[in-house]
Scaffold this motif. Structure first.
Motif, PDB file in Angstrom:
ATOM      1  N   TYR A  61     132.160  74.674  34.233  1.00 18.84           N
ATOM      2  CA  TYR A  61     131.929  74.213  32.737  1.00 18.84           C
ATOM      3  C   TYR A  61     131.910  75.227  31.623  1.00 18.84           C
ATOM      4  CZ  TYR A  61     129.073  72.233  28.910  1.00 18.84           C
ATOM      5  OH  TYR A  61     128.908  71.826  27.648  1.00 18.84           O
ATOM      6  N   ILE A  62     130.718  76.179  32.318  1.00 15.90           N
ATOM      7  CA  ILE A  62     130.541  77.493  31.463  1.00 15.90           C
ATOM      8  C   ILE A  62     131.901  78.168  31.104  1.00 15.90           C
ATOM      9  CG2 ILE A  62     129.531  79.704  31.279  1.00 15.90           C
ATOM     10  CD1 ILE A  62     127.239  78.561  32.945  1.00 15.90           C
ATOM     11  N   ALA A  95     123.395  78.190  28.666  1.00 14.14           N
ATOM     12  CA  ALA A  95     123.414  78.262  30.186  1.00 14.14           C
ATOM     13  C   ALA A  95     123.508  79.657  30.679  1.00 14.14           C
ATOM     14  CB  ALA A  95     124.582  77.326  30.747  1.00 14.14           C
ATOM     15  N   ALA A 153     121.368  74.261  36.887  1.00 15.53           N
ATOM     16  CA  ALA A 153     122.492  74.013  37.835  1.00 15.53           C
ATOM     17  C   ALA A 153     123.149  75.200  38.355  1.00 15.53           C
ATOM     18  CB  ALA A 153     123.319  72.858  37.120  1.00 15.53           C
ATOM     19  N   ARG A 154     123.349  76.125  37.472  1.00 16.27           N
ATOM     20  CA  ARG A 154     124.250  77.317  37.854  1.00 16.27           C
ATOM     21  C   ARG A 154     123.458  78.172  38.994  1.00 16.27           C
ATOM     22  NH1 ARG A 154     127.014  80.079  39.775  1.00 16.27           N
ATOM     23  NH2 ARG A 154     128.349  81.932  38.705  1.00 16.27           N
ATOM     24  N   SER A 192     121.395  76.772  41.020  1.00 11.27           N
ATOM     25  CA  SER A 192     120.912  75.838  42.045  1.00 11.27           C
ATOM     26  C   SER A 192     121.526  76.179  43.461  1.00 11.27           C
ATOM     27  CB  SER A 192     121.632  74.352  41.875  1.00 11.27           C
ATOM     28  OG  SER A 192     121.759  73.900  42.926  1.00 11.27           O
ATOM     29  N   ILE A 246     122.450  72.899  32.597  1.00  8.43           N
ATOM     30  CA  ILE A 246     123.792  73.531  33.277  1.00  8.43           C
ATOM     31  C   ILE A 246     123.275  74.887  33.920  1.00  8.43           C
ATOM     32  CG2 ILE A 246     125.919  74.796  32.719  1.00  8.43           C
ATOM     33  CD1 ILE A 246     126.331  72.018  31.034  1.00  8.43           C
ATOM     34  N   ARG A 302     120.466  81.541  32.788  1.00 13.22           N
ATOM     35  CA  ARG A 302     120.928  82.160  34.172  1.00 13.22           C
ATOM     36  C   ARG A 302     120.482  83.474  34.112  1.00 13.22           C
ATOM     37  NH1 ARG A 302     124.209  85.697  36.116  1.00 13.22           N
ATOM     38  NH2 ARG A 302     125.102  85.552  34.105  1.00 13.22           N
ATOM     39  N   ALA A 323     128.648  73.910  37.349  1.00  8.45           N
ATOM     40  CA  ALA A 323     128.194  74.451  36.266  1.00  8.45           C
ATOM     41  C   ALA A 323     128.854  75.576  35.728  1.00  8.45           C
ATOM     42  CB  ALA A 323     126.754  75.126  36.355  1.00  8.45           C
ATOM     43  N   MET A 362     127.117  72.216  42.826  1.00  9.08           N
ATOM     44  CA  MET A 362     126.608  72.093  41.549  1.00  9.08           C
ATOM     45  C   MET A 362     126.619  73.567  41.062  1.00  9.08           C
ATOM     46  SD  MET A 362     124.945  69.558  40.145  1.00  9.08           S
ATOM     47  CE  MET A 362     125.215  67.879  40.488  1.00  9.08           C
ATOM     48  N   SER A 363     126.398  74.331  41.530  1.00 14.83           N
ATOM     49  CA  SER A 363     126.483  75.961  41.075  1.00 14.83           C
ATOM     50  C   SER A 363     127.855  76.207  40.608  1.00 14.83           C
ATOM     51  CB  SER A 363     125.706  76.819  41.722  1.00 14.83           C
ATOM     52  OG  SER A 363     126.758  77.717  42.540  1.00 14.83           O
TER      53      SER A 363
END
Lengths: 394, 365
Positions: A128-129, A278, A113-114, A116, A110, A282, A125, A121-122
């Motif tokens: 989600y976070i 994640a 993906a964050r 990306s 993730i 990042r 992510a 996608m980002s």
């Protein structure tokens, strides 16, 4: 000592001398701490005497007399409290290791993906976070346990994944491996392949430093890892026999079962901690300044090498310390298992054993010291690591 | 002489500007990127429509009992019926204005601290921090000035969550600052005491601390002296949080350049004045985001008081989901609890980021 003007500096009283004051202050604070400690100790002694509780660790040898939902080592109700402690500890470690494993994988995926370049996608992510790190872990555990796993169908109507995995109200049934005679050659083959790859990597690095020649370490290691264990399977046969879970009557027979408590807590802690990992990943990758990327590019490195040789080593330096503290948090959060009755250290030892024996101080002290030992060991190792990788400037 | 006139420039190719270009650059720049886009769209398609259908389209909103929930979606009736209990616990209904007034006073009182133009923020903040807890205690507990007494066992719901979180952090601040100063002290004995204290509390999980407060604290106290359950939990939370605050504040102290200490010393300021007038005002300002983050963590951790049987927001909701009259609606309950926690935590984390950005004087690429 007379100074240039010939006037002696005022010696003053003891109270204006910084050294004497510091000493006095320290003596006072030590006295205060010792005094409070003695006061608490004294009260405890009186209270214990009044309630007729004998302190000491002798109770660890008494018979426990209760069953445990899940134990990694043999346990019978006739075993001692001491053994209960080990079972609790092992269960805590099991949750922690499983949680760390899944949280790391999910967190790195993730986190990457964050960053990306793909906008969707980002965003996903990020969502989600933001969702999972702002919801208390205990709530997530309860959600998975009470709202999802307790609402699963009975064994007869299990949710099956290709007739190998079965999920029902009693837990997740998975195939169980049993070792055969061929296991040892297989394990030896794996070890040999790992050792060989390590040696190969070392030689390849030496070769590169002396001659600049590249050696395909990754593919040759992969070949080793496939060929050696594969050879042992060909010669000696299968290293494991898998027993599939099978529905007989009202329940499953064979296979291993992951009890819902363990499943819920592993799931919840992995999802929760992954959100933090994640963010760590990042920020670690973003902390490598853009100049580094530009410099690597201007040296003519390919994207693959740029990542491996320039960005990742520098990012890891930033990522690893907060990552370890996330792992520590996960270990500490595994104590939340007590709330849903998973037999971890807190629920077994500071819960059941405490209630049965009434040895409040001993059980809590032992439980706390286990967590303290884990934390202090990890932070000690972390400090050593930090010193080793710290940038040496000028 | 003729002058040369340029033709007006052509518009950029339609593929390189506007939404089309943005989509090409951000979603379909390579085959892998395209693959990711489709994967993301699939994920959204799988997750979002069923969730919306469950939570809104098929949901039941009106009614007073579970008979009203017939459409198969979420049963928000459950939340509606229990809503005020989730907010105030068992606080007597006719006295709830006192809770509301306490919250209102907190908001009105703390507002000036967030205004940029407000002069004398520090003395005002200190005064507010000293006076408000007393007022809040009188209002919530009563037993004085003709206010009826409300035992802490009747406190509950979101109100109790807020009480534990704010008292926990508020009580931990002074102790945490002292511990941070102690940890950076030049006196070895003081430093050892502070480091031991901090590392001890940071090394154990809050749950064991709460266990300790409920089973060990009564043993520590002299005969006949007993605390109520909430107070014991508050003491445990305060000690626990003080260690975390201490580490945050230490970060701030370390960020203050040595010159500030030397300059304060050269002015002839003693230790406490140096800290109080020069170092701490700067350091505390730097660590506001860190303190807010600690507060968020504590706010989430208040849910652990379920272990010692206090009815905070989460425990109220959990108890309601196991009520025989409402069995089977635990998902709704947990989703609602998650939403409330999320709103608070997300709001605070945004605020902390905002402050961080304001404080950040570094240069970005």
């Amino acid at each position: 000592m007379p100074n240039s003007t010939g006037v002696k500096p005022s010696s003053g009283s003891m109270l204006t001398d910084p050294k004497a004051r510091a000493l006095l202050f320290q003596v006072l604070s030590v006295c205060a701490v010792v005094g409070i400690g003695w006061y608490l100790f004294h009260n405890t002694q009186t209270n214990l005497a009044q309630r007729g509780i004998t302190s000491g660790f002798a109770f660890l040898n008494n018979t426990a007399g209760f069953g445990i939902l899940q134990s990694l080592i043999e346990f019978a109700p006739t075993d001692t409290y001491g053994r209960v402690f080990f079972i609790g500890l092992l269960n805590t470690l099991l949750v922690s290791v499983l949680g760390i494993f899944f949280a790391t994988i999910l967190g790195f995926i993730i986190g990457i993906a964050r960053l990306s370049p793909n906008w969707l996608m980002s965003r996903l992510a990020a969502v989600y976070i933001e969702i999972f790190r702002n919801i208390p872990p205990l709530l997530q555990i309860f959600f998975w346990y009470f709202a999802v796993l307790r609402a699963m169908p009975a064994p007869r109507d299990s949710l099956a994944i290709s007739d190998v995995f079965f999920l029902n109200i009693r837990g997740l049934y998975v195939p169980e491996p049993t070792m055969t005679v061929a296991f040892w050659p297989f394990a030896f083959g794996v070890l040999l392949a790992l050792g060989g790859s390590w040696e190969l990597a070392r030689r390849a690095r030496a070769l590169k430093i002396t001659t600049g020649q590249e050696f395909p370490v990754f593919f040759s290691s992969l070949a080793l890892l496939v060929v050696l264990p594969g050879l042992s399977i060909l010669v000696f046969g299968k290293p494991f026999n898998w027993t599939l879970p099978e529905l007989r009557g009202f329940n499953f027979v064979g296979g291993m079962v992951v009890i819902p408590e363990l499943f819920a807590i592993t799931l919840a802690l992995s999802i929760y901690t992954a959100a933090f990992i994640a963010e760590t990943v990042r920020s670690g990758i973003q902390s490598v300044s853009h100049g580094q990327t530009e410099a690597a590019r201007s040296l003519g490195l390919r994207p693959k090498h740029m990542l491996r040789l320039v960005i990742i080593p520098q990012a890891m330096r930033v990522i690893i310390p907060p990552l370890t503290s996330q792992y520590l948090n996960l270990v500490k959060n595994s104590s939340l298992a007590a709330a849903i009755g998973y037999p971890d250290l807190v629920s077994l030892f500071a819960g059941t054993v405490l209630n049965q024996t009434g040895q409040a101080i001993e059980t809590i002290a032992i439980t706390m010291s286990v967590y303290l030992t884990i934390s202090l060991t990890i932070s000690f190792l972390m400090n050593i690591y930090n010193k080793r990788i710290a940038l040496i400037e000028r | 002489m003729t002058t040369h006139t340029f033709k007006p420039s052509l518009p950029p190719p339609s593929m390189s500007v506007g939404p089309v270009a943005w989509i090409r650059a951000n979603l379909f720049s390579s085959w892998f990127n395209t693959l990711l886009t489709f994967a993301a769209i699939y994920l959204i398609w799988v997750l979002i429509p069923p969730a919306i259908r469950w939570a809104f389209i098929d949901a039941d909103w009106n009614g007073t009992s579970r008979e009203a929930c017939t459409s198969g979606g979420a049963c928000w009736v459950f939340i509606k019926v229990r809503f005020w209990q989730f907010m105030y616990g068992f606080y007597p209904e006719e006295l709830r204005w006192r809770v509301n007034l306490t919250v209102l006073l907190a908001i009105v009182g703390a507002l000036p601290l967030f205004l940029k133009a407000m002069p004398k923020k520090l003395p005002y903040g200190l005064a507010f921090g000293l006076v408000y807890p007393i007022v809040a205690w009188i209002l919530l507990f009563g037993g004085m000035f003709g206010l009826a007494e409300v035992q802490t066992s009747q406190w509950g719901g979101l109100m109790l969550t807020l009480v534990i979180a704010t008292v926990g952090i508020g009580g931990a601040m002074p102790l945490g600052i002292l511990l941070a100063l102690g940890r950076r002290s030049h006196m070895p004995a003081v430093r050892v005491i502070c480091v031991t204290f901090i590392e001890f509390w940071r090394g154990v999980p809050l749950i064991t601390v709460l266990f300790m407060s409920s089973v060990m604290l009564p043993l520590f106290l002299p005969e006949g002296m007993s605390f109520d359950k909430l107070l014991r939990a508050l003491i445990a939370v305060m000690l626990f949080e003080a260690a975390y605050i201490a580490e945050v504040v230490r970060g701030g102290l370390q960020a203050i350049p040595k010159g500030q200490y030397e300059a304060a010393g050269a002015m002839g300021l003693g230790y406490w004045r140096m800290m109080g007038l020069v170092i701490l005002p700067q350091a505390l300002k730097l660590v506001i985001p860190g303190i807010v983050n600690t507060f968020i963590a504590l706010f989430k951790d208040t849910s652990l008081v379920i272990i010692i049987g206090l009815f905070d927001l989460f425990n109220s909701i959990h108890q309601a989901t196991v009520d025989p009259g409402w069995l089977g609606y635990s998902t709704e309950g947990y989703v609602f609890a998650a939403l409330v926690f999320w709103i608070f935590c997300f709001g605070m984390s945004r605020y902390s980021m905002h402050v961080e950005r304001r404080l950040d004087r570094g240069h970005k690429r």
